[in-house]
Design a protein around this motif. Structure first.
Motif, PDB file in Angstrom:
ATOM      1  N   SER A 155      11.056  -8.206  -5.747  1.00  0.00           N
ATOM      2  CA  SER A 155      11.969  -7.388  -4.894  1.00  0.00           C
ATOM      3  C   SER A 155      11.048  -6.997  -3.798  1.00  0.00           C
ATOM      4  O   SER A 155      11.451  -6.894  -2.479  1.00  0.00           O
ATOM      5  N   GLY A 156       9.855  -6.436  -3.818  1.00  0.00           N
ATOM      6  CA  GLY A 156       9.156  -5.767  -2.871  1.00  0.00           C
ATOM      7  C   GLY A 156       7.833  -6.165  -2.605  1.00  0.00           C
ATOM      8  O   GLY A 156       6.926  -5.521  -2.121  1.00  0.00           O
ATOM      9  N   GLY A 157       7.316  -7.526  -3.306  1.00  0.00           N
ATOM     10  CA  GLY A 157       5.972  -7.832  -3.251  1.00  0.00           C
ATOM     11  C   GLY A 157       4.979  -6.916  -4.031  1.00  0.00           C
ATOM     12  O   GLY A 157       5.403  -6.015  -4.680  1.00  0.00           O
ATOM     13  N   MET A 158       3.592  -7.169  -3.527  1.00  0.00           N
ATOM     14  CA  MET A 158       2.509  -6.577  -4.595  1.00  0.00           C
ATOM     15  C   MET A 158       2.427  -5.153  -4.452  1.00  0.00           C
ATOM     16  O   MET A 158       2.122  -4.245  -5.047  1.00  0.00           O
ATOM     17  N   GLN A 159       2.823  -4.559  -2.912  1.00  0.00           N
ATOM     18  CA  GLN A 159       2.972  -3.202  -2.706  1.00  0.00           C
ATOM     19  C   GLN A 159       3.745  -2.427  -3.742  1.00  0.00           C
ATOM     20  O   GLN A 159       3.367  -1.676  -4.195  1.00  0.00           O
ATOM     21  N   ALA A 160       5.030  -3.094  -4.016  1.00  0.00           N
ATOM     22  CA  ALA A 160       5.923  -2.426  -4.913  1.00  0.00           C
ATOM     23  C   ALA A 160       5.225  -2.369  -6.264  1.00  0.00           C
ATOM     24  O   ALA A 160       5.642  -1.278  -6.981  1.00  0.00           O
ATOM     25  N   SER A 161       4.724  -3.549  -6.867  1.00  0.00           N
ATOM     26  CA  SER A 161       4.172  -3.547  -7.995  1.00  0.00           C
ATOM     27  C   SER A 161       2.992  -2.453  -8.259  1.00  0.00           C
ATOM     28  O   SER A 161       2.631  -1.842  -9.265  1.00  0.00           O
ATOM     29  N   TYR A 162       2.261  -2.429  -7.065  1.00  0.00           N
ATOM     30  CA  TYR A 162       1.118  -1.463  -7.003  1.00  0.00           C
ATOM     31  C   TYR A 162       1.582   0.044  -7.234  1.00  0.00           C
ATOM     32  O   TYR A 162       1.190   0.699  -7.969  1.00  0.00           O
ATOM     33  N   LEU A 164       4.415   0.820  -8.358  1.00  0.00           N
ATOM     34  CA  LEU A 164       4.901   1.132  -9.915  1.00  0.00           C
ATOM     35  C   LEU A 164       3.827   1.490 -10.880  1.00  0.00           C
ATOM     36  O   LEU A 164       4.012   2.301 -11.730  1.00  0.00           O
ATOM     37  N   LEU A 165       2.701   0.462 -10.702  1.00  0.00           N
ATOM     38  CA  LEU A 165       1.788   0.789 -11.514  1.00  0.00           C
ATOM     39  C   LEU A 165       1.042   2.057 -11.311  1.00  0.00           C
ATOM     40  O   LEU A 165       0.786   2.792 -12.332  1.00  0.00           O
ATOM     41  N   LYS A 166       0.878   2.764 -10.265  1.00  0.00           N
ATOM     42  CA  LYS A 166       0.424   3.916 -10.054  1.00  0.00           C
ATOM     43  C   LYS A 166       1.163   4.822 -10.751  1.00  0.00           C
ATOM     44  O   LYS A 166       0.963   6.102 -11.199  1.00  0.00           O
ATOM     45  N   LYS A 167       2.750   4.876 -10.464  1.00  0.00           N
ATOM     46  CA  LYS A 167       3.586   5.925 -11.281  1.00  0.00           C
ATOM     47  C   LYS A 167       3.551   5.623 -12.643  1.00  0.00           C
ATOM     48  O   LYS A 167       3.403   6.857 -13.383  1.00  0.00           O
TER      49      LYS A 167
END
Ligand SMILES: Cc1cc2nc3c(=O)[nH]c(=O)nc-3n(C[C@H](O)[C@H](O)[C@H](O)COP(=O)(O)O)c2cc1C
Length: 190
Positions: A155-162, A164-167
């Motif tokens: 849904s949001g590309g790698m910025q979104a997974s980054y 989420l990983l941080k969180k």
């Protein structure tokens, strides 16, 4: 055909050649096994050991010269490989749990260590990876986390997974690798 001729001819297999028929069929690494591979600076395979061939199901001749993404499993988030390449291309070591794709569509989990090979002047001349059997706890913990990261990427590309990983790691931009390594080592301890 020599490795050089194969690379020259562009006859390299990649993830596009790997089977599209995914199977929910896990092959488990042996307790005392190590999977070893080496690549050139671009990630094209130059060496595999016998256990690699046994686990992945491709022949040695198919693997040599292929892009290492030939065993990339679609359940793996892109952010994992961004971390791999950011670290190893700056001569830092990567440790991580990776789900890999077998030629027959099945999969196998590994705990991977990847590092740069340097010449006497410190130039990167390739990369080497060793993998051992991961703990079951690591696989169970990471399966839903990787799935959430893959969904975030859809849904949001790698910025979104980054993000989420941080969180997930309760990390900041500054300490994310430290926190990530902490998780990896704690999970392997079981
Ligand atoms: C030495 C070395 C070992 C690697 N081992 C694996 C591996 O076991 N599984 C994997 O999916 N990617 C591995 N990679 C990362 C791949 O080069 C690639 O970045 C990844 O498969 C994602 O491919 P893609 O960006 O084309 O989708 C390795 C890279 C290097 C340099």
């Amino acid at each position: 055909m020599t490795i050089e001729e194969k690379l020259e001819a562009g006859k390299r297999l990649s993830k596009l050649d790997a089977t599209k028929h995914l199977k929910n069929d896990e092959k488990v690494m042996g307790d005392n096994d190590f999977i070893v591979s080496k690549t050139d600076t671009k990630g094209f395979i130059t060496y595999v050991n016998r256990i690699f061939v046994d686990m992945a199901g491709w022949s040695r001749a198919e693997l040599i010269g292929a892009n290492h993404n030939i065993i990339r499993h679609p359940d793996m988030p892109k952010i994992a490989f961004k971390i791999v390449w950011d670290l190893i291309s700056s001569k830092q070591e990567f440790f991580g749990f990776v789900k890999n794709l077998k030629k027959d569509g099945g999969y196998y989990w590994v705990l991977a260590y990847i590092t740069a090979d340097e010449d006497l002047n410190g130039n990167i001349i390739g990369y080497t990876s060793f993998r051992k059997k991961p703990s079951r706890k690591a696989i169970e913990t990471l399966t839903p986390i990787y799935k959430a990261l893959v969904d975030a990427e859809k849904s949001g590309g790698m910025q979104a997974s980054y993000e989420l990983l941080k969180k997930t790691l309760n990390a900041t931009d500054e300490n994310i690798i430290e926190k990530y390594n902490e998780l990896v080592f704690n999970l392997q301890k079981g």
